[in-house]
Scaffold this motif. Structure first.
Motif, PDB file in Angstrom:
ATOM      1  N   ARG A 170       0.857  -1.248   0.099  1.00  0.00           N
ATOM      2  CA  ARG A 170       0.043  -0.013   0.110  1.00  0.00           C
ATOM      3  C   ARG A 170       0.882   1.336   0.039  1.00  0.00           C
ATOM      4  NH1 ARG A 170      -1.967   3.378   4.036  1.00  0.00           N
ATOM      5  NH2 ARG A 170      -3.676   4.430   3.293  1.00  0.00           N
ATOM      6  N   PRO A 171       1.867   1.249   0.813  1.00  0.00           N
ATOM      7  CA  PRO A 171       2.721   2.550   0.775  1.00  0.00           C
ATOM      8  C   PRO A 171       3.388   2.824  -0.599  1.00  0.00           C
ATOM      9  CG  PRO A 171       3.083   1.263   3.001  1.00  0.00           C
ATOM     10  CD  PRO A 171       2.188   0.466   2.113  1.00  0.00           C
ATOM     11  N   VAL A 172       3.712   1.505  -1.213  1.00  0.00           N
ATOM     12  CA  VAL A 172       4.223   1.694  -2.544  1.00  0.00           C
ATOM     13  C   VAL A 172       3.371   2.242  -3.547  1.00  0.00           C
ATOM     14  CG1 VAL A 172       5.425   0.487  -4.682  1.00  0.00           C
ATOM     15  CG2 VAL A 172       5.881  -0.211  -2.320  1.00  0.00           C
ATOM     16  N   LEU A 198       1.066   4.473  -2.640  1.00  0.00           N
ATOM     17  CA  LEU A 198       0.868   5.702  -2.441  1.00  0.00           C
ATOM     18  C   LEU A 198       1.935   6.619  -2.962  1.00  0.00           C
ATOM     19  CD1 LEU A 198      -0.368   5.330   1.230  1.00  0.00           C
ATOM     20  CD2 LEU A 198      -1.885   6.248  -0.777  1.00  0.00           C
ATOM     21  N   LEU A 199       3.419   5.936  -2.912  1.00  0.00           N
ATOM     22  CA  LEU A 199       4.382   6.532  -3.516  1.00  0.00           C
ATOM     23  C   LEU A 199       4.087   6.662  -4.804  1.00  0.00           C
ATOM     24  CD1 LEU A 199       7.406   5.120  -1.212  1.00  0.00           C
ATOM     25  CD2 LEU A 199       6.397   7.590  -1.115  1.00  0.00           C
ATOM     26  N   THR A 200       3.760   5.687  -5.381  1.00  0.00           N
ATOM     27  CA  THR A 200       3.674   5.905  -7.101  1.00  0.00           C
ATOM     28  C   THR A 200       2.469   6.958  -7.351  1.00  0.00           C
ATOM     29  OG1 THR A 200       3.994   3.200  -7.152  1.00  0.00           O
ATOM     30  CG2 THR A 200       2.792   4.477  -9.077  1.00  0.00           C
ATOM     31  N   GLU A 201       1.626   7.169  -6.677  1.00  0.00           N
ATOM     32  CA  GLU A 201       0.613   8.149  -7.082  1.00  0.00           C
ATOM     33  C   GLU A 201       1.087   9.511  -6.812  1.00  0.00           C
ATOM     34  OE1 GLU A 201      -2.362   8.236  -8.269  1.00  0.00           O
ATOM     35  OE2 GLU A 201      -2.168   6.098  -8.770  1.00  0.00           O
ATOM     36  N   TYR A 202       1.976   9.573  -5.536  1.00  0.00           N
ATOM     37  CA  TYR A 202       2.885  10.692  -5.380  1.00  0.00           C
ATOM     38  C   TYR A 202       3.465  11.055  -6.580  1.00  0.00           C
ATOM     39  CZ  TYR A 202       6.232  13.754  -2.790  1.00  0.00           C
ATOM     40  OH  TYR A 202       6.979  14.689  -2.493  1.00  0.00           O
ATOM     41  N   ALA A 203       4.412  10.283  -7.019  1.00  0.00           N
ATOM     42  CA  ALA A 203       5.378  10.601  -8.219  1.00  0.00           C
ATOM     43  C   ALA A 203       4.721  10.840  -9.427  1.00  0.00           C
ATOM     44  CB  ALA A 203       6.159   9.364  -8.578  1.00  0.00           C
ATOM     45  N   ARG A 204       3.305  10.276  -9.646  1.00  0.00           N
ATOM     46  CA  ARG A 204       2.463  10.610 -10.827  1.00  0.00           C
ATOM     47  C   ARG A 204       2.054  12.133 -10.712  1.00  0.00           C
ATOM     48  NH1 ARG A 204      -0.806   5.078 -11.406  1.00  0.00           N
ATOM     49  NH2 ARG A 204       0.836   3.858 -12.562  1.00  0.00           N
ATOM     50  N   GLU A 205       1.654  12.409  -9.468  1.00  0.00           N
ATOM     51  CA  GLU A 205       1.137  13.810  -9.425  1.00  0.00           C
ATOM     52  C   GLU A 205       2.534  14.816  -9.336  1.00  0.00           C
ATOM     53  OE1 GLU A 205      -0.866  14.236  -5.696  1.00  0.00           O
ATOM     54  OE2 GLU A 205      -2.495  13.235  -6.238  1.00  0.00           O
ATOM     55  N   ILE A 206       3.647  14.482  -8.987  1.00  0.00           N
ATOM     56  CA  ILE A 206       4.924  15.273  -9.248  1.00  0.00           C
ATOM     57  C   ILE A 206       5.073  15.487 -10.912  1.00  0.00           C
ATOM     58  CG2 ILE A 206       7.280  15.832  -9.014  1.00  0.00           C
ATOM     59  CD1 ILE A 206       6.847  14.401  -6.080  1.00  0.00           C
ATOM     60  N   GLU A 207       5.010  14.395 -11.514  1.00  0.00           N
ATOM     61  CA  GLU A 207       5.365  14.164 -13.034  1.00  0.00           C
ATOM     62  C   GLU A 207       4.203  15.227 -13.907  1.00  0.00           C
ATOM     63  OE1 GLU A 207       5.638  11.166 -16.411  1.00  0.00           O
ATOM     64  OE2 GLU A 207       4.881  10.626 -14.490  1.00  0.00           O
ATOM     65  N   SER A 208       2.816  15.342 -13.229  1.00  0.00           N
ATOM     66  CA  SER A 208       2.011  16.024 -13.839  1.00  0.00           C
ATOM     67  C   SER A 208       1.986  17.731 -13.308  1.00  0.00           C
ATOM     68  CB  SER A 208       0.425  15.611 -13.518  1.00  0.00           C
ATOM     69  OG  SER A 208       0.145  15.820 -12.047  1.00  0.00           O
ATOM     70  N   GLY A 209       3.089  17.884 -12.634  1.00  0.00           N
ATOM     71  CA  GLY A 209       3.267  19.181 -12.148  1.00  0.00           C
ATOM     72  C   GLY A 209       2.565  19.833 -10.859  1.00  0.00           C
ATOM     73  N   LYS A 210       1.877  18.915 -10.415  1.00  0.00           N
ATOM     74  CA  LYS A 210       1.566  19.314  -8.974  1.00  0.00           C
ATOM     75  C   LYS A 210       2.520  19.095  -7.803  1.00  0.00           C
ATOM     76  CE  LYS A 210      -3.127  17.377 -10.508  1.00  0.00           C
ATOM     77  NZ  LYS A 210      -4.217  16.196  -9.983  1.00  0.00           N
ATOM     78  N   ARG A 211       2.217  19.885  -6.659  1.00  0.00           N
ATOM     79  CA  ARG A 211       3.072  19.829  -5.709  1.00  0.00           C
ATOM     80  C   ARG A 211       2.271  18.985  -4.339  1.00  0.00           C
ATOM     81  NH1 ARG A 211       6.158  25.381  -4.864  1.00  0.00           N
ATOM     82  NH2 ARG A 211       7.651  23.883  -3.675  1.00  0.00           N
ATOM     83  N   PRO A 212       2.163  17.966  -4.491  1.00  0.00           N
ATOM     84  CA  PRO A 212       1.304  17.067  -3.383  1.00  0.00           C
ATOM     85  C   PRO A 212       1.984  17.075  -2.213  1.00  0.00           C
ATOM     86  CG  PRO A 212       2.291  15.564  -4.907  1.00  0.00           C
ATOM     87  CD  PRO A 212       2.601  16.757  -5.663  1.00  0.00           C
ATOM     88  N   LYS A 214       1.179   9.873   4.018  1.00  0.00           N
ATOM     89  CA  LYS A 214       1.580   9.231   5.321  1.00  0.00           C
ATOM     90  C   LYS A 214       1.470   7.837   5.057  1.00  0.00           C
ATOM     91  CE  LYS A 214      -0.980  12.442   8.290  1.00  0.00           C
ATOM     92  NZ  LYS A 214      -1.972  12.744   9.237  1.00  0.00           N
ATOM     93  N   LEU A 215       2.745   7.104   5.391  1.00  0.00           N
ATOM     94  CA  LEU A 215       3.135   5.539   4.604  1.00  0.00           C
ATOM     95  C   LEU A 215       3.120   4.657   5.932  1.00  0.00           C
ATOM     96  CD1 LEU A 215       5.958   6.653   2.418  1.00  0.00           C
ATOM     97  CD2 LEU A 215       3.451   6.357   1.761  1.00  0.00           C
ATOM     98  N   GLY A 216       3.068   5.251   7.280  1.00  0.00           N
ATOM     99  CA  GLY A 216       2.995   4.205   8.343  1.00  0.00           C
ATOM    100  C   GLY A 216       4.341   4.413   9.264  1.00  0.00           C
ATOM    101  N   ALA A 217       4.608   3.295   9.801  1.00  0.00           N
ATOM    102  CA  ALA A 217       5.840   2.950  10.609  1.00  0.00           C
ATOM    103  C   ALA A 217       6.848   2.219   9.925  1.00  0.00           C
ATOM    104  CB  ALA A 217       5.718   2.420  11.972  1.00  0.00           C
ATOM    105  N   GLY A 218       6.582   1.794   8.402  1.00  0.00           N
ATOM    106  CA  GLY A 218       7.607   1.113   7.833  1.00  0.00           C
ATOM    107  C   GLY A 218       8.945   1.859   7.585  1.00  0.00           C
ATOM    108  N   LYS A 219      10.307   1.323   8.179  1.00  0.00           N
ATOM    109  CA  LYS A 219      11.336   2.090   7.917  1.00  0.00           C
ATOM    110  C   LYS A 219      11.895   2.024   6.356  1.00  0.00           C
ATOM    111  CE  LYS A 219      16.406   1.994   9.126  1.00  0.00           C
ATOM    112  NZ  LYS A 219      17.377   1.255  10.163  1.00  0.00           N
ATOM    113  N   GLU A 220      11.645   1.027   5.637  1.00  0.00           N
ATOM    114  CA  GLU A 220      12.260   1.066   4.129  1.00  0.00           C
ATOM    115  C   GLU A 220      11.232   2.106   3.468  1.00  0.00           C
ATOM    116  OE1 GLU A 220      11.182  -1.436   6.052  1.00  0.00           O
ATOM    117  OE2 GLU A 220      13.173  -2.649   6.136  1.00  0.00           O
TER     118      GLU A 220
END
Length: 341
Positions: free
Chosen positions: A208-210, A212-226, A230-236
């Motif tokens: 699930r965090p992966v 969320l990070l994928t959506e985050y990267a896609r929004e950045i690619e489209s020119g947004k600044r999201p 929040k990804l939880g407590a996973g260290k990696e």
């Protein structure tokens, strides 16, 4: 997330196959083990009845009436025995006694008396000093009509009186077998469902965090600044998120620097050209009024350039922020009106 689904499918396939093979192996031994335990207790019962008949013979002869009374009384007894979930309320054990020639002298069921059973395996093998047991159907077309027989020798091997055989319908044992089978089905199913649920939960927690990070990267690619999700407590995944955030800031800073230089170069052309032109004209002879006018133009264009630089610096500071610390409502009407004017 196709990789997640494929991985889950293969894990479910492996777990399902393993549980199926385990369940199949367990089911294959349920019936033999149950009948083996039943047969073991029947051997004890046959030896016990053999000792009773042997005692009667030593006391003067086989007392058939005593056996009939005992079996008839036992068959009329009312009882309830709950054996591992199976309710037993009647006696299912029977017995018959044959002499050394195989003739049936007594049958608790009352159907075999006078019949010669010398060909029956339980009688023939026992008279030869071997373990005599057989399983025979009372109805050849019904596989559940089998009756298990176990024989025991009466008297010494050198001069036997005959054979006592105890028998028990296998249908008496089938409810126990079915109950054990249902237990295996339920147990295997619950274990499998629990394992699949746990594996699915772990995969969702990890992937699930992966997503969320994928959506985050896609929004950045489209020119947004999201904002960073929040990804939880996973260290990696949090380390990966911070790396992506740092990369985003570095790339945005680089792109902004390029845009800033381009804008600054374009906007500074007009005032610099005006200042240069006025400065060149001042080298020539002209009336004092014209000279003052050109000097005023130089001052005005210098002020314009300074204001432009200050505004670009303010814009740079604002665009360098990833989020606003304080927000407030702004009336856009006067701002738009001033921009139009």
């Amino acid at each position: 997330m196709r990789l997640t689904r494929v991985t889950l499918f293969f894990i479910a396939l492996i777990i399902g196959t393993g549980l199926y093979l385990l369940m199949r192996q367990q089911l294959s031994v349920v019936e033999p083990q149950t009948y083996q335990a039943t047969e073991e207790s029947m051997v004890d019962a046959a030896q016990l009845l053999s000792a009773f008949v042997d005692a009667d013979l030593k006391a003067g002869g086989f007392k058939k009436e005593r056996f009939e009374d005992a079996f008839h009384g036992a068959s009329r007894r009312k009882f309830k025995a709950l054996i591992h979930g199976h309710l037993k309320d009647h006696m299912g054990l029977g017995a018959y006694v044959t002499d050394v020639t195989g003739k049936c002298l007594f049958d608790s069921g009352g159907k075999l008396e006078g019949t010669n059973l010398i060909q029956a395996r339980d009688v023939a093998l026992t008279l030869r000093g071997e373990y005599g047991a057989r399983s025979s159907r009372t109805d050849d077309t019904n596989p559940f009509s089998s009756v298990l027989h176990v024989g025991a020798l009466i008297g010494p091997m050198e001069d036997p009186f005959g054979v006592v055989t105890v028998y028990k319908p296998q249908s008496d044992v089938l409810p126990i077998v079915d109950a054990r089978r249902r237990g295996i089905y339920w147990g295997t199913g619950l274990i499998g469902a629990g394992i699949l649920f746990l594996v699915t939960a772990v995969f969702i927690w990890q992937y699930r965090p992966v997503g969320l990070l994928t959506e985050y990267a896609r929004e950045i690619e489209s020119g947004k600044r999201p904002p960073l999700p929040k990804l939880g407590a996973g260290k990696e995944v949090n380390t990966l998120a911070r790396a992506l955030e740092s990369m985003r800031e570095a790339l945005e800073g680089r792109r902004y620097a390029e845009r800033y230089v381009q804008t600054l170069t374009h906007e500074m052309k007009s005032p610099l050209a005006a200042i240069r032109g006025a400065a060149e004209l001042l080298d020539e002879d002209m009336p004092e009024a014209d000279r003052r006018r050109f000097l005023e133009n130089i001052r005005a264009e210098s002020g314009r350039a300074e204001r432009l630089l200050n505004r670009l610096l303010e814009l740079s500071a604002l665009e360098g922020r990833s989020s606003l610390e304080e927000t407030e409502n702004v009336d856009l009407v006067p701002i738009v009106a001033r921009a139009i004017d």
